[in-house]
Design a protein around this motif. Structure first.
Motif, mmCIF file in Angstrom:
data_model
loop_
_atom_site.group_PDB
_atom_site.id
_atom_site.type_symbol
_atom_site.label_atom_id
_atom_site.label_comp_id
_atom_site.label_asym_id
_atom_site.label_seq_id
_atom_site.Cartn_x
_atom_site.Cartn_y
_atom_site.Cartn_z
ATOM 1 N N GLY A 168 0.865 -1.091 -0.083
ATOM 2 C CA GLY A 168 -0.138 -0.284 0.022
ATOM 3 C C GLY A 168 0.985 1.363 -0.094
ATOM 4 O O GLY A 168 2.143 1.243 -0.021
ATOM 5 N N ASP A 169 0.143 2.415 0.011
ATOM 6 C CA ASP A 169 0.808 3.611 -0.150
ATOM 7 C C ASP A 169 1.345 4.192 1.305
ATOM 8 O O ASP A 169 0.712 4.716 2.044
ATOM 9 C CB ASP A 169 -0.031 4.872 -0.670
ATOM 10 C CG ASP A 169 0.678 6.084 -1.091
ATOM 11 O OD1 ASP A 169 1.560 6.348 -0.764
ATOM 12 O OD2 ASP A 169 -0.043 6.939 -1.853
ATOM 13 N N VAL A 170 2.665 4.008 1.640
ATOM 14 C CA VAL A 170 3.463 4.299 2.552
ATOM 15 C C VAL A 170 3.350 5.871 2.884
ATOM 16 O O VAL A 170 2.809 6.470 3.945
ATOM 17 C CB VAL A 170 4.695 3.706 2.944
ATOM 18 C CG1 VAL A 170 5.453 4.273 3.894
ATOM 19 C CG2 VAL A 170 4.702 2.188 3.084
ATOM 20 N N HIS A 171 3.631 6.578 1.779
ATOM 21 C CA HIS A 171 3.782 8.158 1.970
ATOM 22 C C HIS A 171 2.285 8.787 2.192
ATOM 23 O O HIS A 171 2.171 9.541 2.981
ATOM 24 C CB HIS A 171 4.243 8.536 0.476
ATOM 25 C CG HIS A 171 5.571 8.051 0.116
ATOM 26 N ND1 HIS A 171 6.541 8.232 1.238
ATOM 27 C CD2 HIS A 171 6.138 7.575 -0.822
ATOM 28 C CE1 HIS A 171 7.682 7.790 0.558
ATOM 29 N NE2 HIS A 171 7.327 7.504 -0.493
ATOM 30 N N SER A 172 1.267 8.133 1.900
ATOM 31 C CA SER A 172 -0.149 8.710 2.060
ATOM 32 C C SER A 172 -0.498 8.116 3.292
ATOM 33 O O SER A 172 -0.936 9.204 4.276
ATOM 34 C CB SER A 172 -1.182 7.909 1.274
ATOM 35 O OG SER A 172 -2.485 8.229 1.589
ATOM 36 N N ALA A 173 -0.042 7.162 4.024
ATOM 37 C CA ALA A 173 0.015 6.976 5.689
ATOM 38 C C ALA A 173 0.567 8.014 6.081
ATOM 39 O O ALA A 173 0.283 8.266 7.223
ATOM 40 C CB ALA A 173 0.259 5.428 5.790
ATOM 41 N N GLN A 174 1.947 8.115 5.742
ATOM 42 C CA GLN A 174 2.833 9.028 6.610
ATOM 43 C C GLN A 174 1.971 10.478 6.485
ATOM 44 O O GLN A 174 1.989 11.314 7.740
ATOM 45 C CB GLN A 174 3.968 9.139 5.950
ATOM 46 C CG GLN A 174 4.916 8.063 6.017
ATOM 47 C CD GLN A 174 6.144 8.120 5.461
ATOM 48 O OE1 GLN A 174 6.194 8.781 4.349
ATOM 49 N NE2 GLN A 174 7.134 7.107 5.503
ATOM 50 N N GLU A 175 1.272 10.966 5.519
ATOM 51 C CA GLU A 175 0.773 12.204 5.653
ATOM 52 C C GLU A 175 -0.361 12.234 6.512
ATOM 53 O O GLU A 175 -0.943 13.145 7.128
ATOM 54 C CB GLU A 175 0.204 12.401 4.054
ATOM 55 C CG GLU A 175 -0.664 13.673 3.770
ATOM 56 C CD GLU A 175 0.599 14.894 3.825
ATOM 57 O OE1 GLU A 175 -0.059 16.097 3.927
ATOM 58 O OE2 GLU A 175 1.658 14.815 3.944
ATOM 59 N N LYS A 176 -1.221 11.097 6.418
ATOM 60 C CA LYS A 176 -2.236 11.218 7.472
ATOM 61 C C LYS A 176 -1.766 11.169 8.810
ATOM 62 O O LYS A 176 -2.340 12.006 9.675
ATOM 63 C CB LYS A 176 -3.051 9.866 7.336
ATOM 64 C CG LYS A 176 -3.882 9.574 5.961
ATOM 65 C CD LYS A 176 -4.543 8.177 6.020
ATOM 66 C CE LYS A 176 -5.285 8.252 4.945
ATOM 67 N NZ LYS A 176 -6.048 6.739 4.931
ATOM 68 N N ILE A 177 -0.625 10.748 9.164
ATOM 69 C CA ILE A 177 0.014 10.761 10.235
ATOM 70 C C ILE A 177 0.371 12.257 10.705
ATOM 71 O O ILE A 177 0.199 12.910 11.738
ATOM 72 C CB ILE A 177 1.197 9.905 10.450
ATOM 73 C CG1 ILE A 177 0.599 8.343 10.821
ATOM 74 C CG2 ILE A 177 1.759 10.060 11.819
ATOM 75 C CD1 ILE A 177 1.578 7.188 10.702
#
Length: 217
Positions: A168-177
């Motif tokens: 999955g999109d790790v960078h998108s998860a980092q942005e949510k965080i």
């Protein structure tokens, strides 16, 4: 199989007040963690973390996400990401591959939870850390979970976590965080130590020093 992307933070009274307003508390629980490795730290020096929690085995494995862009670099710096394996036969095979051990004549895929002592001995694994945590959990929108942990050795730390499927999109998860951290008023740009870091620093400084030298911590 999922990937856990998380950022740790130190929770102040102001942070807690904001969290109680914008988050939904989903309960509190207590659990004991036991972490295992070979006497030569073959797992943790490769950033593999084998633990038993509430009778269930978990293996946290490092993943590679490539080089982040300039705007993503700060979020990446503050976050960690690990693949989590919870299937015991797969855990055993992955551990065996990492430490290049031998399981003797017995097929570890047939081992059950009642045979923990057997397969741990076969792979020469010993418990190097054991502690209990009281965790209070909250959810925010977009699949963000926030855990407030109090370890029995006196360390308190918060975690902002997003779970994504493997690939999955790790960078998108980092942005949510990053967005969740902003809502909580977390403005620091230094990574906060987790429970294991602090535990090893206090009680097993030699192990801690080796992990620092290997750039695992």
């Amino acid at each position: 199989m999922s990937v856990e992307v998380e950022r740790k933070f130190l929770c102040s009274e102001d942070t807690l007040k904001i969290l109680e307003k914008i988050g939904v508390c989903i309960g509190q629980r207590e659990f004991q963690d036991q972490y295992f490795d070979s006497p030569g730290f073959e797992l943790t020096l490769r950033d593999f973390w084998l633990r038993k929690r509430k009778g269930c085995w978990e293996l946290k494995c490092p993943i590679s996400t490539g080089e982040p862009s300039e705007e993503q670099s700060l979020a990446a710096k503050l976050c960690t990401q690990y693949k989590e394996i919870t299937n015991l036969p797969e855990i055993q095979q992955r551990v065996k591959k990492v430490i290049k051990g031998t399981c003797g004549d017995r097929d570890t895929e047939t081992a059950s939870l009642q045979e923990d002592e057997l397969w741990l001995r076969q792979l020469n694994l010993v418990c190097f850390a054991e502690f209990t945590t009281v965790r209070r959990s909250f959810t925010l929108e977009e699949g963000v979970q926030i855990d407030l942990d109090q370890a029995d050795f006196g360390y308190h730390v918060g975690e902002i976590e997003v779970l994504i499927p493997e690939g999955g999109d790790v960078h998108s998860a980092q942005e949510k965080i990053r967005n969740a951290a902003q809502k909580l008023g977390l403005n620091g740009d230094e990574r906060v130590e987790g429970k294991m870091n602090v535990y090893l620093k206090r009680y097993h400084p030699e192990h801690y020093a080796k992990l620092l030298s290997a750039h695992v911590l």
